[in-house]
Design an enzyme around this catalytic site. Sequence first.
Site, PDB file in Angstrom:
ATOM      1  N   TYR A 240       0.875  -1.174   0.000  1.00  0.00           N
ATOM      2  CA  TYR A 240       0.000   0.000   0.000  1.00  0.00           C
ATOM      3  C   TYR A 240       0.902   1.212   0.000  1.00  0.00           C
ATOM      4  O   TYR A 240       1.809   1.317   0.833  1.00  0.00           O
ATOM      5  CB  TYR A 240      -0.894   0.018   1.243  1.00  0.00           C
ATOM      6  CG  TYR A 240      -2.166  -0.751   1.056  1.00  0.00           C
ATOM      7  CD1 TYR A 240      -3.038  -0.413   0.028  1.00  0.00           C
ATOM      8  CD2 TYR A 240      -2.501  -1.812   1.883  1.00  0.00           C
ATOM      9  CE1 TYR A 240      -4.203  -1.123  -0.178  1.00  0.00           C
ATOM     10  CE2 TYR A 240      -3.665  -2.523   1.692  1.00  0.00           C
ATOM     11  CZ  TYR A 240      -4.511  -2.170   0.652  1.00  0.00           C
ATOM     12  OH  TYR A 240      -5.665  -2.871   0.452  1.00  0.00           O
ATOM     13  N   ASP A 268      -5.961  -0.802  -6.715  1.00  0.00           N
ATOM     14  CA  ASP A 268      -7.429  -0.699  -6.785  1.00  0.00           C
ATOM     15  C   ASP A 268      -8.052  -0.176  -5.501  1.00  0.00           C
ATOM     16  O   ASP A 268      -9.239  -0.358  -5.261  1.00  0.00           O
ATOM     17  CB  ASP A 268      -8.044  -2.071  -7.149  1.00  0.00           C
ATOM     18  CG  ASP A 268      -7.712  -3.145  -6.107  1.00  0.00           C
ATOM     19  OD1 ASP A 268      -7.116  -2.820  -5.056  1.00  0.00           O
ATOM     20  OD2 ASP A 268      -8.051  -4.318  -6.352  1.00  0.00           O
ATOM     21  N   HIS A 359      -9.879  -7.288  -5.685  1.00  0.00           N
ATOM     22  CA  HIS A 359      -9.615  -7.182  -4.248  1.00  0.00           C
ATOM     23  C   HIS A 359     -10.604  -8.045  -3.449  1.00  0.00           C
ATOM     24  O   HIS A 359     -11.134  -7.635  -2.423  1.00  0.00           O
ATOM     25  CB  HIS A 359      -9.750  -5.712  -3.843  1.00  0.00           C
ATOM     26  CG  HIS A 359      -8.916  -5.287  -2.670  1.00  0.00           C
ATOM     27  ND1 HIS A 359      -7.972  -4.305  -2.758  1.00  0.00           N
ATOM     28  CD2 HIS A 359      -8.916  -5.666  -1.381  1.00  0.00           C
ATOM     29  CE1 HIS A 359      -7.436  -4.098  -1.568  1.00  0.00           C
ATOM     30  NE2 HIS A 359      -7.996  -4.921  -0.722  1.00  0.00           N
TER      31      HIS A 359
HETATM   32  C1  PPY Z   1      -8.552  -5.077   2.871  1.00  0.00           C
HETATM   33  O1  PPY Z   1      -9.129  -5.114   3.967  1.00  0.00           O
HETATM   34  O2  PPY Z   1      -9.149  -5.317   1.824  1.00  0.00           O
HETATM   35  C2  PPY Z   1      -7.173  -4.745   2.780  1.00  0.00           C
HETATM   36  O3  PPY Z   1      -6.660  -4.725   1.724  1.00  0.00           O
HETATM   37  C3  PPY Z   1      -6.400  -4.480   3.977  1.00  0.00           C
HETATM   38  C4  PPY Z   1      -6.659  -3.225   4.621  1.00  0.00           C
HETATM   39  C5  PPY Z   1      -6.867  -3.266   5.956  1.00  0.00           C
HETATM   40  C6  PPY Z   1      -7.084  -2.115   6.616  1.00  0.00           C
HETATM   41  C7  PPY Z   1      -7.048  -0.911   5.943  1.00  0.00           C
HETATM   42  C8  PPY Z   1      -6.822  -0.884   4.597  1.00  0.00           C
HETATM   43  C9  PPY Z   1      -6.630  -2.048   3.922  1.00  0.00           C
END
Ligand code: PPY
Length: 499
Positions: A240, A268, A359
């Site tokens: 990220y 995404d 995702h």
């Molecule tokens: C998701 O939960 O889909 C993630 O990719 C992980 C996540 C967890 C917490 C904040 C942002 C992303």
Amino acid sequence: MSNARVLTGPEVAKHNSRDDCWIIVHGKAYDVTDFLPEHPGGQAIILKYAGKDATVAYEPIHPPDAITTNLPPSKHLGPVDASTVAKVVQEVTEEQKRLEKYRAAKPSIDTVISLHDFETVARLVIPEKAWAYYSSASDDEITIRENRMAYQRVWFRPRILRDVSTVDWSTTILGQKSTLPVYISATALGKLGHPDGELCLTRAAANTGVIQMVATLASCSFDEIVDAAKPGQPLFLQLYVNRDREITRKYVQHAEKRGVKGLFITVDAPQLGRREKDMRMKQVGDEGVAEVQRGQKVKKDEGVARAISSFIDPSLSWKDIPWFKSITKMPIILKGIGTAEDAILAYEAGVQGIVLSNHGGRQLDTARSGLEVLVEVTAALRARGYLPNPNFEIYVDGGVRRASDVLKALALGAKAVGVGRPFLYAFCAYGQEGVEKAIQIFRDEFEMNMRLLGARSIDEIVPEMVDASALTSHSVLTPPDNLFHSTYQPLIGAKFNES
Ligand code: PPY
């Protein structure tokens, strides 16, 4: 400033207000007063532990070093004498009673025969909040279900009489050997569901020759995971991108130094999807919010994920790709491509691969399945003469529960397939052993399906082995997938207060 003197529990306990807030984590005290407004998970949860030992609440959600890296050294107050710290009394809740009951009656791992079984078990043996976070998807959860259904719109065209005495499903992913054409995709916050968190994946991957993609938001720290890997065990990293690019640069370069073999940049999620199952759970720690925060605006309705996602940079764009290439020599893969147009841009940007992914249905609802996107992407890249190219790999994730699903994706041009939730549920239910069992199930299914399909090796899985003509028709009827539907929980609307 680190304080050489060992503090006592009662000393820390005096600092128990919004204006003067200390907490203890892993035996050390921290002054978090100034950090309160910045805490991505809200102030409420910290204030609940003001002056107390917050380790129980901290541990499942944060990597061990989150507090030390987020607070300046002047706020690190030093060790606390454990014998003087009052134990945080956690009352036995109805939920704990339920968990104990189900954990005691958990099916033996020997009775688990499909990936769906892990989900059936995990749902009942992990805290409600963990299940809500893991299982939730965005809006009406159409895409998460479509991810599964798409595989059932592709039919096999098996070949016969090919002497399939030996079949081999091993492959390489980004040049790294993998015993399966499957990698463990990134899932976050593993300790919500199992005390060892993502280390269960790392250890199982080491024993089975499967590659793990480590999540930026894993509960275990990156270094803990790398330290748990065997020498030479390949790992990928999901990234990220932080608003503060310096943080990202350091993180990426550290990963490269520690031997990570591929950087999967998530593209995404400029904003996190609204996952209503997660949002309907009360914010972690909201219950029993302390007096000190009355009148404060605490975001109660965001769910676990949205609460901690504010660091992710929504300004990320194609212009950033050269920068990533300048800071690392690791192969770069864009994770979360959903159209041929973007696949072409990715190829032309010179990255080494793409993951066709929505995702796990957690971002844009009614986005198409990765499998469906795969057909249009390979056609478009071929039409431009970009494929075949041994230095550009295409992966798909979302909805995979069977080796037969993987074979369909491979036939349509994927190099490998990412599997996230099933491995997560496997360790929630049975720890490392669960993940190893999940991999064994894949092996058994590969052996049978490759024999029945008439493919002795991955090279022999060709487009002619599938009929994908119905894939883009979203309305064809197929027999219902009962195992999937038995674990899928329909969304529910707003709840009335109990009288
Ligand atoms: C998701 O939960 O889909 C993630 O990719 C992980 C996540 C967890 C917490 C904040 C942002 C992303």
